[in-house]
Design a protein around this motif. Structure first.
Motif, PDB file in Angstrom:
ATOM      1  N   ILE A  41       0.585  -1.293   0.064  1.00 11.18           N
ATOM      2  CA  ILE A  41       0.066   0.060   0.186  1.00 11.18           C
ATOM      3  C   ILE A  41       0.743   1.616  -0.097  1.00 11.18           C
ATOM      4  O   ILE A  41       2.062   1.317   1.036  1.00 11.18           O
ATOM      5  N   ILE A  42       0.776   1.898  -0.726  1.00 10.76           N
ATOM      6  CA  ILE A  42       1.856   3.545  -1.093  1.00 10.76           C
ATOM      7  C   ILE A  42       0.809   4.437   0.193  1.00 10.76           C
ATOM      8  O   ILE A  42      -0.426   4.642   1.314  1.00 10.76           O
ATOM      9  N   THR A  43       1.710   4.941   1.522  1.00 14.52           N
ATOM     10  CA  THR A  43       2.001   5.293   2.842  1.00 14.52           C
ATOM     11  C   THR A  43       2.704   7.077   2.901  1.00 14.52           C
ATOM     12  O   THR A  43       3.139   6.534   2.142  1.00 14.52           O
ATOM     13  N   LEU A  44       1.573   7.632   3.170  1.00 17.90           N
ATOM     14  CA  LEU A  44       2.371   9.416   3.325  1.00 17.90           C
ATOM     15  C   LEU A  44       2.185   9.523   4.730  1.00 17.90           C
ATOM     16  O   LEU A  44       1.062   9.293   5.324  1.00 17.90           O
ATOM     17  N   GLY A  45       2.651   9.922   5.683  1.00 17.87           N
ATOM     18  CA  GLY A  45       3.360  10.607   6.762  1.00 17.87           C
ATOM     19  C   GLY A  45       2.747   9.477   7.553  1.00 17.87           C
ATOM     20  O   GLY A  45       3.179  10.030   8.809  1.00 17.87           O
ATOM     21  N   TYR A  46       3.838   8.306   7.421  1.00 16.21           N
ATOM     22  CA  TYR A  46       3.632   7.245   7.982  1.00 16.21           C
ATOM     23  C   TYR A  46       4.706   7.726   9.469  1.00 16.21           C
ATOM     24  O   TYR A  46       4.965   7.274  10.601  1.00 16.21           O
ATOM     25  N   THR A  47       5.661   8.121   8.665  1.00 14.25           N
ATOM     26  CA  THR A  47       6.854   7.912   9.680  1.00 14.25           C
ATOM     27  C   THR A  47       6.861   9.186  11.439  1.00 14.25           C
ATOM     28  O   THR A  47       7.136   8.444  12.158  1.00 14.25           O
ATOM     29  N   ASP A  48       6.062  10.204  10.817  1.00 14.84           N
ATOM     30  CA  ASP A  48       5.377  10.814  12.445  1.00 14.84           C
ATOM     31  C   ASP A  48       4.695  10.737  13.374  1.00 14.84           C
ATOM     32  O   ASP A  48       4.273  10.363  13.795  1.00 14.84           O
ATOM     33  N   THR A  49       3.805   8.573  12.166  1.00 14.82           N
ATOM     34  CA  THR A  49       2.751   8.504  13.082  1.00 14.82           C
ATOM     35  C   THR A  49       3.650   6.499  13.712  1.00 14.82           C
ATOM     36  O   THR A  49       3.219   6.927  14.923  1.00 14.82           O
ATOM     37  N   ILE A  50       4.900   6.577  13.467  1.00 18.06           N
ATOM     38  CA  ILE A  50       4.951   5.834  14.661  1.00 18.06           C
ATOM     39  C   ILE A  50       5.250   5.570  15.524  1.00 18.06           C
ATOM     40  O   ILE A  50       5.139   4.800  16.747  1.00 18.06           O
ATOM     41  N   ASP A  51       5.408   6.713  16.447  1.00 19.63           N
ATOM     42  CA  ASP A  51       5.880   6.701  17.860  1.00 19.63           C
ATOM     43  C   ASP A  51       4.473   6.789  18.547  1.00 19.63           C
ATOM     44  O   ASP A  51       4.581   6.226  19.160  1.00 19.63           O
ATOM     45  N   SER A  52       3.183   6.937  17.665  1.00 21.59           N
ATOM     46  CA  SER A  52       1.993   6.488  18.208  1.00 21.59           C
ATOM     47  C   SER A  52       1.667   5.364  17.958  1.00 21.59           C
ATOM     48  O   SER A  52       1.124   4.574  19.505  1.00 21.59           O
ATOM     49  N   PHE A  53       2.008   4.666  17.239  1.00 22.09           N
ATOM     50  CA  PHE A  53       1.748   3.515  16.313  1.00 22.09           C
ATOM     51  C   PHE A  53       3.035   2.268  18.369  1.00 22.09           C
ATOM     52  O   PHE A  53       2.005   2.240  19.226  1.00 22.09           O
ATOM     53  N   ARG A  54       4.039   2.512  18.417  1.00 21.86           N
ATOM     54  CA  ARG A  54       4.527   1.914  19.858  1.00 21.86           C
ATOM     55  C   ARG A  54       4.052   2.328  21.003  1.00 21.86           C
ATOM     56  O   ARG A  54       4.386   1.696  21.872  1.00 21.86           O
ATOM     57  N   ASN A  55       3.581   3.358  21.263  1.00 17.21           N
ATOM     58  CA  ASN A  55       3.299   3.512  22.326  1.00 17.21           C
ATOM     59  C   ASN A  55       1.957   3.433  22.711  1.00 17.21           C
ATOM     60  O   ASN A  55       1.182   2.906  24.245  1.00 17.21           O
ATOM     61  N   GLN A  56       1.226   2.995  22.061  1.00 18.42           N
ATOM     62  CA  GLN A  56      -0.374   2.058  21.975  1.00 18.42           C
ATOM     63  C   GLN A  56      -0.185   1.254  21.852  1.00 18.42           C
ATOM     64  O   GLN A  56      -1.210   0.090  21.757  1.00 18.42           O
ATOM     65  N   ASN A  57       1.113   0.323  21.908  1.00 18.83           N
ATOM     66  CA  ASN A  57       1.410  -1.117  21.255  1.00 18.83           C
ATOM     67  C   ASN A  57       0.125  -1.207  20.086  1.00 18.83           C
ATOM     68  O   ASN A  57       0.180  -2.817  19.854  1.00 18.83           O
ATOM     69  N   ILE A  58       0.584  -0.642  19.314  1.00 23.77           N
ATOM     70  CA  ILE A  58      -0.577  -1.109  18.628  1.00 23.77           C
ATOM     71  C   ILE A  58       1.304  -1.643  16.533  1.00 23.77           C
ATOM     72  O   ILE A  58       1.801  -1.225  16.368  1.00 23.77           O
TER      73      ILE A  58
END
Length: 522
Positions: A41-58
């Protein structure tokens, strides 16, 4: 149509969300635990979101084809309790594919405080428009990269592969020693304020605001070098000015401390978690070099790099190409005399010993060679060393001028770029588009050097990450900081050295590269 996801880092609850176009259906996704994105899938803005993913165990899919360089809307909290702001990133690229009316409507809010409720209505009402624009931009990207060339398409696949690898690195983080960070913070502040007090006492400089701007510091440094030809790379080398001028030394100390503080220590000194989570921008420059930000671990002085730690039963190892740029230039110019000279050993040490009869002058020799290759004139090089009575760059200039084919190669590049005002190299990423003849003369040749160096290092990364028992933590300009499992250390180390040297020789024919294992912090 493509499958697309545009990620946004914050909502009112600080939970990431995405606008998606999957199987031609537009959706707003808030709970990533319940959705499985299609592969590639083509993803954009993903880098800025990874910290939130990690903090919520996503968990996240590491097979994305991210092109954040092209477009991302950034939504973030201002300092304190202010309302959110938003802005375009790379608007000159994405803007031409978005309806003018939408651009006009959004621009009135750019970098202004706006409530989430107000902004979300604007955003969601135009979600299909935005996703379609991404589709158009991506198709243009593929066309521009490939030009019906399977080789270029393969290179684009390499970019995606490396990008995904470092997304995982950002999610997992790099281990650091918090005690050493605290010591670095103390020592750095002591050095900075000692330098500022010295400047106040001896040069009557106003330091009532200790937060001198970077622009002001650069201005103070370069005031001593009025005829200094500046390029981006040369400006970065200003920190190695070898001079007895205590004023310049003190100013550069302030600058170095500010850079290191901004790029790492201030973000994590008070954090109890023994990890940093840098963001990697794999195609963030025209030459294709990998940049690391938040924190900028690439830019720390060597004396501050001992903060990094290896996981249990692993060892940190730094693989460094010796004489990287001169080797690339020797091969690309196909100057047989230069190639022979380069292949005979450490070029910097050789000139320091044979020409200057002083091995300690290796650093000055290296600076001279790199500056000349970067595009500096001999006049400016002399000016650079004007306060250094112990070094005269004439010896280096004489040797490089003796490589006739090298000089003709450099001239042919400049003539070509001055005619076309663009240079396309073998990186297949981006063109170098100068805005003046001066920019061509100081940067065109270096763009080709850096692009080739970037391609070599990326090929090395793609090969090395497939070796079991090794992890690449920080890609530098011409080196890799890796973490190697102890029970296979010797075997893996030799494999890495062999792969890196073989790839260099394959890319830069007739040269023999040497990879050395050194201490990352010395």
């Amino acid at each position: 149509m493509l499958n697309i996801a545009i990620f946004f880092n914050n909502s009112l609850e600080s939970i990431p969300f995405a606008l998606t176009l999957i199987n031609n259906k537009v959706r707003i996704i808030r709970d990533f635990r319940r959705i499985s994105f299609p592969d590639n899938i083509i993803t954009l803005g993903y880098t800025d979101t990874i910290d939130s993913f990690r903090n919520q165990n996503i968990p996240f899919n590491a097979t994305q084809r991210r092109i954040e360089i092209l477009y991302a809307l950034t939504i973030y909290y201002s300092k304190g309790d202010q309302s959110k702001k938003w802005k375009f990133r790379k608007p000159e690229i994405i803007g031409k594919f978005i309806e003018p009316s939408l651009i006009t409507r959004l621009k009135q809010y750019e970098n202004n405080e706006i409530s989430w409720n107000e902004f979300s209505k604007i955003l969601f009402n135009q979600k299909t428009n935005l996703l379609t624009a991404v589709d158009n931009v991506y198709n243009q990207l593929i066309t521009e990269y490939t030009k019906n060339s399977l080789i270029k398409l393969a290179w684009l696949e390499t970019e995606f592969f490396i990008d995904n690898y470092f997304l995982i690195n950002q999610y997992n983080g790099i281990m650091v020693d918090k005690n050493k960070i605290e010591k670095q913070l103390y020592d750095m502040n002591f050095q900075k304020y000692s330098a500022l007090l010295y400047l106040e006492k001896n040069y009557n400089m106003d330091i009532s605001s200790s937060y001198l701007s970077d622009e002001k510091i650069d201005e103070l440094i370069l005031s001593e070098y009025k005829d200094f030809e500046q390029t981006e790379e040369i400006t970065n080398l200003i920190q190695v000015v070898n001079t007895s001028d205590k004023r310049i030394e003190s100013i550069t100390t302030v600058k170095e401390c500010r850079i290191d503080y901004a790029n790492l220590i201030k973000h994590y000194s008070a954090d109890d978690i023994p990890y940093v989570y840098p963001q990697y921008d794999v195609i963030g420059s025209s030459s294709g070099r990998i940049f690391i930000a938040s924190p900028g671990t690439q830019y720390l002085k060597k004396s501050r790099r001992d903060i990094f730690s290896a996981q249990k039963n692993h060892t940190l190892t730094y693989f460094d190409f010796r004489n990287y740029e001169p080797g690339i230039v020797a091969g690309l110019s196909n100057d047989k005399d230069f190639i022979k000279y380069y292949n005979s050993g450490d070029m910097y040490s050789k000139i320091a010993s044979e020409v200057y009869n002083d091995p300690e002058k290796r650093k000055d020799v290296k600076i001279s060679i790199l500056m000349l290759l970067y595009g500096m004139s001999t006049e400016s090089l002399h000016n650079f060393f004007k306060n250094n009575s112990n070094f005269n760059p004439d010896g280096v200039i004489h040797i490089l001028n003796g490589f006739i084919q090298l000089q003709e190669w450099k001239k042919s590049i400049l003539d070509d770029v001055l005619n076309k005002y663009a240079v396309i190299d073998k990186t297949y990423t981006r063109k170098f588009l100068p805005n003046s003849d001066w920019k061509i003369k100081t940067s065109a040749v270096n763009h080709i050097i850096q692009s080739t160096g970037s391609r070599i290092l990326k090929r090395c990364i793609k090969e090395i990450v497939n070796i079991e028992g090794i992890k690449i933590l920080i890609p530098m300009h011409d080196a890799l900081l890796c973490e190697i499992i102890d029970n296979k250390y010797v075997e893996i180390k030799e494999q890495v050295i062999h792969k890196m040297e073989s790839i260099f020789t394959d890319e830069v024919t007739h040269t023999s590269s040497k990879v050395i294992v050194t201490d990352f912090s010395s």
